[in-house]
Every structure is written in C-alpha cells, then in structure tokens.
Scaffold this motif. Structure first.
Motif, PDB file in Angstrom:
ATOM      1  N   PRO A 223       0.826  -1.216   0.000  1.00  0.00           N
ATOM      2  CA  PRO A 223       0.000   0.000   0.000  1.00  0.00           C
ATOM      3  C   PRO A 223       0.861   1.266   0.000  1.00  0.00           C
ATOM      4  N   CYS A 224       0.269   2.345  -0.488  1.00  0.00           N
ATOM      5  CA  CYS A 224       0.976   3.629  -0.565  1.00  0.00           C
ATOM      6  C   CYS A 224       0.758   4.414   0.726  1.00  0.00           C
ATOM      7  N   LEU A 225       1.230   5.663   0.724  1.00  0.00           N
ATOM      8  CA  LEU A 225       1.136   6.510   1.914  1.00  0.00           C
ATOM      9  C   LEU A 225      -0.308   6.803   2.303  1.00  0.00           C
ATOM     10  N   LEU A 226      -1.205   6.900   1.304  1.00  0.00           N
ATOM     11  CA  LEU A 226      -2.605   7.185   1.614  1.00  0.00           C
ATOM     12  C   LEU A 226      -3.209   6.100   2.506  1.00  0.00           C
ATOM     13  N   TYR A 227      -2.749   4.871   2.335  1.00  0.00           N
ATOM     14  CA  TYR A 227      -3.216   3.788   3.196  1.00  0.00           C
ATOM     15  C   TYR A 227      -2.732   4.000   4.628  1.00  0.00           C
ATOM     16  N   GLN A 228      -1.492   4.486   4.758  1.00  0.00           N
ATOM     17  CA  GLN A 228      -0.922   4.692   6.092  1.00  0.00           C
ATOM     18  C   GLN A 228      -1.645   5.807   6.854  1.00  0.00           C
ATOM     19  N   ILE A 229      -2.114   6.844   6.130  1.00  0.00           N
ATOM     20  CA  ILE A 229      -2.792   7.962   6.814  1.00  0.00           C
ATOM     21  C   ILE A 229      -4.312   7.781   6.780  1.00  0.00           C
ATOM     22  N   ARG A 230      -4.776   6.582   6.452  1.00  0.00           N
ATOM     23  CA  ARG A 230      -6.191   6.226   6.487  1.00  0.00           C
ATOM     24  C   ARG A 230      -7.033   7.054   5.509  1.00  0.00           C
ATOM     25  N   ARG A 231      -6.510   7.260   4.306  1.00  0.00           N
ATOM     26  CA  ARG A 231      -7.268   7.912   3.235  1.00  0.00           C
ATOM     27  C   ARG A 231      -7.577   6.935   2.105  1.00  0.00           C
ATOM     28  N   CYS A 232      -7.157   5.685   2.253  1.00  0.00           N
ATOM     29  CA  CYS A 232      -7.430   4.653   1.263  1.00  0.00           C
ATOM     30  C   CYS A 232      -7.430   3.318   1.979  1.00  0.00           C
ATOM     31  N   SER A 233      -8.339   2.429   1.572  1.00  0.00           N
ATOM     32  CA  SER A 233      -8.436   1.121   2.221  1.00  0.00           C
ATOM     33  C   SER A 233      -7.455   0.115   1.642  1.00  0.00           C
ATOM     34  N   GLY A 234      -6.646   0.513   0.658  1.00  0.00           N
ATOM     35  CA  GLY A 234      -5.590  -0.356   0.137  1.00  0.00           C
ATOM     36  C   GLY A 234      -6.067  -1.531  -0.670  1.00  0.00           C
ATOM     37  N   PRO A 235      -6.937  -1.335  -1.690  1.00  0.00           N
ATOM     38  CA  PRO A 235      -7.360  -2.501  -2.496  1.00  0.00           C
ATOM     39  C   PRO A 235      -6.262  -3.011  -3.429  1.00  0.00           C
ATOM     40  N   CYS A 236      -5.104  -2.331  -3.453  1.00  0.00           N
ATOM     41  CA  CYS A 236      -4.006  -2.787  -4.304  1.00  0.00           C
ATOM     42  C   CYS A 236      -3.310  -4.019  -3.733  1.00  0.00           C
ATOM     43  N   VAL A 237      -3.604  -4.371  -2.493  1.00  0.00           N
ATOM     44  CA  VAL A 237      -3.017  -5.558  -1.870  1.00  0.00           C
ATOM     45  C   VAL A 237      -4.155  -6.455  -1.400  1.00  0.00           C
ATOM     46  N   PRO A 238      -3.906  -7.741  -1.244  1.00  0.00           N
ATOM     47  CA  PRO A 238      -4.999  -8.668  -0.885  1.00  0.00           C
ATOM     48  C   PRO A 238      -5.737  -8.271   0.389  1.00  0.00           C
ATOM     49  N   GLU A 239      -5.037  -7.666   1.360  1.00  0.00           N
ATOM     50  CA  GLU A 239      -5.689  -7.328   2.618  1.00  0.00           C
ATOM     51  C   GLU A 239      -6.849  -6.339   2.434  1.00  0.00           C
ATOM     52  N   GLY A 240      -6.777  -5.491   1.391  1.00  0.00           N
ATOM     53  CA  GLY A 240      -7.814  -4.482   1.207  1.00  0.00           C
ATOM     54  C   GLY A 240      -8.819  -4.821   0.137  1.00  0.00           C
ATOM     55  N   GLN A 241      -8.803  -6.077  -0.335  1.00  0.00           N
ATOM     56  CA  GLN A 241      -9.677  -6.452  -1.441  1.00  0.00           C
ATOM     57  C   GLN A 241     -10.893  -7.245  -0.990  1.00  0.00           C
ATOM     58  N   GLY A 242     -11.313  -7.040   0.235  1.00  0.00           N
ATOM     59  CA  GLY A 242     -12.472  -7.762   0.747  1.00  0.00           C
ATOM     60  C   GLY A 242     -13.769  -7.072   0.391  1.00  0.00           C
ATOM     61  N   ALA A 243     -14.826  -7.502   1.094  1.00  0.00           N
ATOM     62  CA  ALA A 243     -16.162  -6.957   0.828  1.00  0.00           C
ATOM     63  C   ALA A 243     -16.302  -5.522   1.300  1.00  0.00           C
ATOM     64  N   ASP A 244     -15.423  -5.086   2.218  1.00  0.00           N
ATOM     65  CA  ASP A 244     -15.533  -3.719   2.735  1.00  0.00           C
ATOM     66  C   ASP A 244     -15.369  -2.681   1.629  1.00  0.00           C
ATOM     67  N   TYR A 245     -14.485  -2.937   0.677  1.00  0.00           N
ATOM     68  CA  TYR A 245     -14.265  -1.941  -0.380  1.00  0.00           C
ATOM     69  C   TYR A 245     -15.511  -1.798  -1.251  1.00  0.00           C
ATOM     70  N   ALA A 246     -16.132  -2.931  -1.610  1.00  0.00           N
ATOM     71  CA  ALA A 246     -17.355  -2.867  -2.418  1.00  0.00           C
ATOM     72  C   ALA A 246     -18.454  -2.140  -1.659  1.00  0.00           C
ATOM     73  N   ARG A 247     -18.532  -2.363  -0.326  1.00  0.00           N
ATOM     74  CA  ARG A 247     -19.546  -1.672   0.468  1.00  0.00           C
ATOM     75  C   ARG A 247     -19.272  -0.167   0.504  1.00  0.00           C
ATOM     76  N   ASN A 248     -17.990   0.200   0.616  1.00  0.00           N
ATOM     77  CA  ASN A 248     -17.654   1.624   0.615  1.00  0.00           C
ATOM     78  C   ASN A 248     -17.969   2.276  -0.727  1.00  0.00           C
ATOM     79  N   VAL A 249     -17.749   1.555  -1.821  1.00  0.00           N
ATOM     80  CA  VAL A 249     -18.099   2.084  -3.143  1.00  0.00           C
ATOM     81  C   VAL A 249     -19.604   2.322  -3.236  1.00  0.00           C
ATOM     82  N   SER A 250     -20.369   1.374  -2.739  1.00  0.00           N
ATOM     83  CA  SER A 250     -21.828   1.525  -2.763  1.00  0.00           C
ATOM     84  C   SER A 250     -22.267   2.726  -1.936  1.00  0.00           C
ATOM     85  N   HIS A 251     -21.661   2.891  -0.746  1.00  0.00           N
ATOM     86  CA  HIS A 251     -21.996   4.044   0.093  1.00  0.00           C
ATOM     87  C   HIS A 251     -21.637   5.357  -0.611  1.00  0.00           C
TER      88      HIS A 251
END
Length: 686
Positions: A223-251
């Motif tokens: 993940p990049c710096l945005l992941y470290q400062i909590r501005r991105c959930s990090g879908p570029c790595v397996p840890e951030g590719q769960g259902a939470d990202y799809a839910r955030n997109v829907s929101h």
C-alpha cells in the motif's frame, strides 16, 4: 551696310493666351468661372444622381422586404436579417412570425439601435416550424452557428468537470472533464474543479476509495502513503480487497446521488455490528466515518424538508444587468448538496436587449434581466443536461420550459417566486450575480485606466483606445531542453486567451535565448507583415519582449529585415536585484530607458502581460519536456503491450527514454517482442 529694315528690331509675337487688355482678362476670367461652375454642376448632378439611385435602390429593397413580410404566414418560425455584405445581423423567433417581423418595419426608429439595425437590413430569411419549441431550438442553433451582432451571446462552454467512478473491479474515484464513457459512472456536473476536488477529498476521508491510476494500481506490491494515513483502504493488496471496499463504493455512490440518510443508516448498522462482534477498533473507524460525514452534511446540505425528491438536483439562475454588461450566476445543488456557483458574462447585451423588443408591446414589458436569462437558458441547456427544477430570479417564457422538457424527456419546471429553502438559494444566487458583475465592472474600469496610462506614458498615437493591441513574447526552457516561446495577446482591455500561441523552437543551440527570440519573431511577423501591407492583417500597436537590451536588439534586427516600425518594440528589463516593481522599459528606436514607477498603472499592465506570457511559456515548456522525457507517448498506448512486456522493456533499456533511443532491432531483441510489434513501438515513441 545694313538696310533700315534690317536695323529695325524684330517684333515680339503676341501670345494668344495672354490678354491684350483688361476687358479680355475679365472675359477670360468669366469664361473660366463659367466653366468651373459647369463642371461643379455636372459633379453635383452626378452625386445627386448617385444619391437618388442609392435611395431608389433602398426604397426598392425596402418595398421588396415589405412584400416578403406581407407574404409571411401567421405561424411559429425563425427569422434572420442580413446586411449588404451578407453578414447576419440578428436571429429571432416568434409564435406569430408575420406579426413579429412586421413590428420592425412599421415606423422610423431614428438613430436608436433598432433603427441602426433595420437600416442595414438588405434581406431576410425565415423558416416556419410546427411549434414554438421547435422555433426555440432552431433559433439557438442558428445563434451559435452564425454569431450575429445583435443577439446576446454566451460563451459556448459546457465542459463542466465531473466526478468519475471507474468501471474497474476496485473502482477509482477521480476528477474528469471530457466525453462520457458508458463503462464508468459520472456524477455532476460540478460548477468548478475545486468543487470536484473537495468532493474527492471527502470521499477519500469517509469512504477510503482509491485515487491512483490503474497502471500504478496494477503494479503495486504494497500500500501507498494514503493507506498509512487512512485515506485509502488499500485494495491494491490482498488485505484491502475484501467486501468492505465494495460496500464503501456503494456508500459513496448513494452519497453522491443524494441518499445521505440511507448512507448514514447503513454506517450506523455497520458500526453496531462491529460492536456486537466485539470488534471495537473497526467500530471506532466506522464511528469516525459517521462523524466526518455528519460534519460535511451539516456544512453543505440543504433544508431536510426540501432536500427530497427533485430538490436533490437543482439549478439556481440569477441575472443582473448594469452599465451595458450582464452577468448570469449559476448555482448548483447536486445530491442535496450546494456545490457552489459560476458566473457567465454574455456579449452584445446593449444591442440585443434593444433590438429584440422591436415594436411588440408584449415584449416591451420584458426586463433586460429576463432577456438575458432566456438567452442563457436556451444556449446553455439545449443539447445539454438539464435538472428537473430551475429556480430563477425572473420569470421566463413558458415555451422555454416546454422546449427543455421535450428535449430532456422529463418534466422541467421553472420557478421564479420560490419559498423556504429555495428562496434562500435564490437570494444567495442574486447576491452572487451582483458581486460578480460589480467585480467585472471594476476590473474593466481599472483595465481601461491601465491601458490609458500606458498609452500616455509611452506617448503612443492610438486612435481607438478600445482596440489597442499588445503582443508579448517570452522564452522558456530547462537548461536548454524543450525550448518553448510564447506569444500572448492583450486587446480590448483584456487578455485574449483564444489568440495565444506557442512556438516550438528548434535548430538553435540549447539555451540561446537570443536565437530563440529571433526565430519566434520571424515566424510571427514575416507573414503578418505581408498581410498588413495588403490590408488583410493587422500588426499590434505594441510588441513587448521579456528581456533587456540583448533581446530588444534581436527584435530590432528582425523588424528591420521585415521593414516594420521599430517604435513598436519595447523590452521589459528586470530592475536592480530583479525585484518586482523596479522594471525598466527598453526601446528599440534609440529612446532612453524609462522607469514608470512602482505604483504606476502602466507598469501594472506591463507586468500583468509579461507574467501571463511567462506563465504560458513555462506551462508549454513543461509539457514539452515531459513528452520528450517519456518518448512523446506512453508504452501503455501501444496495442499489444501489457504489464509484463512493458516491465521487460523498461528493465532492459532503463526507462522509456531508453526505449525511445533504441532501434527497431534492439527492441525486437527483447523476449516476447516481435519485429512487427517493435516497429509499432518505435513508431509510437517517435
């Protein structure tokens, strides 16, 4: 011995043109006077005959036009007036075209603007349509195409920014301006780029969607710096590719559509689920999301009672006319959030508001603000997205709403006397129009004063101050790389960005600013000088060169070769310590340098134009430098080059510049690159 006859002097012959007496002189004078009077009478008779013929032709032309008007039908239609040079003067529409066109020719309008236009009408054209809505559409298209002098004209700029949600498996949120691609979702339009970027920052903060390019996303291993400062959930790595990202997109989608309460309820339920599962850290994160979203909604949302249904997407329009200028202020509400406003300033306001009335008693009750609003709505919304509700500062013709509804495919309502929250929007929009117009008038007044101050300071002979034209040149490069010259234009008391030009400087030693200046001036004025001599082109009244005596000397050589006036050239030389306000003006015709003074209005204008030329040059240079350093194009643009082959090429040649410097055979030596693909890569990069 000479004879007496031989001794007698010869008699001088008498010239017949010389009078022998006063009577003959008087007679000759009377004869000449009579001849002059006869010639003058002939000239007067010829002039009178010419005037009579012109008047006769005008009467015949007017009779012909009146006959055409008398034959017009009483149906909806569009009419166009043309002058003797076949240039369009005015385009108008009418529910009853015969009655409307007749109103222009029923009486003598004198020296009014209507009279001036009617006197220039050489012919007219009309087009009959079925409905007034069709007439409105046709009128708008003709105004845009013909650019008539006596119509209100708005700049045709519908390139509004949008917020784009890509169609990727893990969608990216980004700023977008341009044609729409159905593979992605777009939200907007937004009144300004700032409004889009603010929304992106909000979505990053609350919903943690990614903003990185797909090429970056596909090649990341952590993940990049945005992941470290909590501005991105990090879908570029397996840890951030769960259902939470799809839910955030829907929101995020529902939030942008104005379904804020549903989003808040969903986040609340998500927080309680984490709490019940004893996942208190996750619950705290969702709580922070709710708090951040609530703060934003409190700042940007409209009244809860009016933010439902069609009030989620509303445009508010207010017009203000003063001092021969007009302003239309457009405020946007999207998804229940007030996104800001944008001011528009039309042309030909005085001419159009006078001419469009004619002698129609019904139209004479129209205020200039109403005419400006109707012109804006026709030119802005037709053939573009229109919200279902438009709040106005002035009531407009019902046919306009009908035409917008017919085009949009749904009911478009206009409201000029709103209540509640809409009334607050209207008042805010009106105030914004007043402030924007006051600012414009103040700026135009100061610009006119600056122009006059510069003309007086340089003792220039300018016939029309409103047509005073300045062209300014600047050179920009980085250590001799990607040399770029700019030419900016100041005319009619304002910068004319549509007339700006950039010049790629080639064939010179890197860093030789003098050679670069010589090249750009030669390219600029060689053809223009010839056109000016033929009367088909116009030279500027002043040529500013960003530089001192060296640059001015180079400009002098170019102008001498082209046979142009050296007094046009003025160099802007940096002052002591290169401090702003200490600049001096250097002249090519030998005049001594001039210091205008730090607080001089003339120096302010010179500095404004010089800085604009520098900005325009340096932005072009940076773009050119970036293109040079990346080989003029990206490897991603080459069909058949995927991430694996691209990585192999970059690794083999050490970067895109190395790939661009390689030959076709060298590129083809990379594993997986055929000769045909290598030729395509070489072609694209060159």
């Amino acid at each position: 011995m000479p004879t007496p006859d031989a001794q007698k002097p010869a008699e001088t012959p008498v010239d017949s043109a010389v009078p022998a007496s006063a009577e003959e002189a008087r007679a000759l004078g009377e004869q000449a006077q009579a001849q002059w009077a006869s010639e003058r009478r002939i000239v007067e008779e010829a002039e009178a005959l010419r005037v009579h013929q012109v008047e006769q032709a005008a009467r015949e032309q007017r009779e012909r036009i009146l006959q055409e008007v008398a034959a017009l039908p009483g149906l909806p239609g569009v009419y166009r007036y043309f002058d003797a040079q076949d240039q369009v003067l005015y385009v108008g529409k009418a529910k009853h075209i015969k009655k409307r066109v007749s109103s222009y020719f029923q009486k003598d309008h004198g020296g009014t603007r209507i009279g001036l236009m009617v006197a220039r009408i050489a012919r007219l054209e009309t087009t009959v349509v079925r409905t007034e809505s069709e007439a409105l559409l046709l009128e708008n298209n003709l105004i845009k195409a013909l650019n008539p002098k006596f119509n209100i004209l708005f700049r045709d700029d519908k390139s509004y920014p949008y917020l784009k949600l890509s169609g990727h498996q893990f969608p990216r949120i980004s700023y977008y301006r341009g044609a729409v691609d159905r593979r992605h979702r777009y939200f907007g339009p937004f009144p300004s780029g700032w409004a889009v970027k603010e929304s992106i920052q909000l979505i990053q903060k609350v919903f943690k969607l990614r903003t990185c390019e797909d090429t970056v996303f596909n090649n990341r291993s952590r993940p990049c710096l945005l992941y470290q400062i909590r501005r991105c959930s990090g879908p570029c790595v397996p840890e951030g590719q769960g259902a939470d990202y799809a839910r955030n997109v829907s929101h995020a989608e529902r939030f942008l559509l104005g379904e804020t309460q549903e989003v808040m309820d969903g986040l609340q339920a998500q927080m309680m689920a984490h709490s019940d599962a004893l996942q208190f850290e996750l619950a705290a994160e969702v709580r922070n999301q709710i708090q951040a979203l609530a703060r934003v909604l409190q700042q940007q949302s409209v009244d809860e009672n009016s933010a439902t249904g069609r009030d989620r997407d509303v445009d508010i329009l207010a017009a203000k006319v003063q001092g021969g200028r007009a302003c239309v202020n457009l405020a946007m509400v999207r998804g229940g959030r007030h996104l800001g406003d944008r001011a528009f300033f039309p042309r030909h306001v005085e001419e159009a508001t006078a001419v469009s009335l004619g002698d129609d008693e019904q139209l004479s009750a129209y205020s200039p603000e109403r005419q400006v609003l109707e012109a804006f709505m026709a030119q802005h919304y037709l053939d573009a997205h229109v919200p279902s509700l438009i709040v106005l500062s002035e009531a407009v013709d019902e046919s306009l709403s009908e035409a917008l509804s017919e085009q949009a495919g749904y009911k478009v309502t206009t409201q000029a006397q709103p209540r509640g929250q809409r009334r607050i929007w209207q008042e805010m929009c009106v105030k914004g129009a007043e402030l924007a117009l006051a600012r414009l008038l103040a700026e135009e007044g100061s610009q006119q004063a600056r122009t006059r101050a510069l003309v007086e300071a340089l003792d220039l002979q300018v016939q029309e101050l409103d047509s005073f034209r300045i062209e300014c040149f600047d050179i920009s490069h980085t250590a001799g790389e990607a040399t770029m010259a700019s030419c900016v234009v100041f005319d009619a008391h304002q910068m004319q960005s549509s007339q700006y030009r950039r010049y790629n400087i080639e064939g010179i030693t890197g860093g030789d600013d003098y050679a670069a200046m010589r090249q750009v001036l030669t390219r600029r004025y060689s053809k223009l000088a010839e056109a000016a001599q033929l009367g088909t082109g116009r030279l500027p009244d002043l040529v500013l060169v960003d530089g001192g005596r060296g640059q001015v000397s180079m400009a002098r050589e170019v102008f001498e070769e082209l046979g142009l006036d050296l007094s046009l050239i003025v160099g802007v030389e940096k002052g002591e310590g290169r401090k702003v306000g200490l600049e001096e003006l250097v002249f090519a015709d030998g005049r001594p340098k001039v210091y205008l003074g730090r607080d001089s209005a003339a120096l302010m204008l010179v500095a404004q134009i010089r800085d604009e030329a520098h900005r325009f040059a340096i932005t072009g240079m940076r773009a050119k430098r970036a293109a040079v350093r990346t080989g003029g194009s990206k490897l991603e643009d080459v069909a058949g080059i995927g991430p694996k082959k691209r990585a192999q090429l970059l690794q083999r040649f050490g970067g895109v510049r190395g790939v661009a410097a390689a030959s076709v055979d060298e590129i083809a030596s990379v594993k997986g690159i055929s000769k045909e693909l290598a030729e395509e890569i070489y072609r694209v990069l060159h």
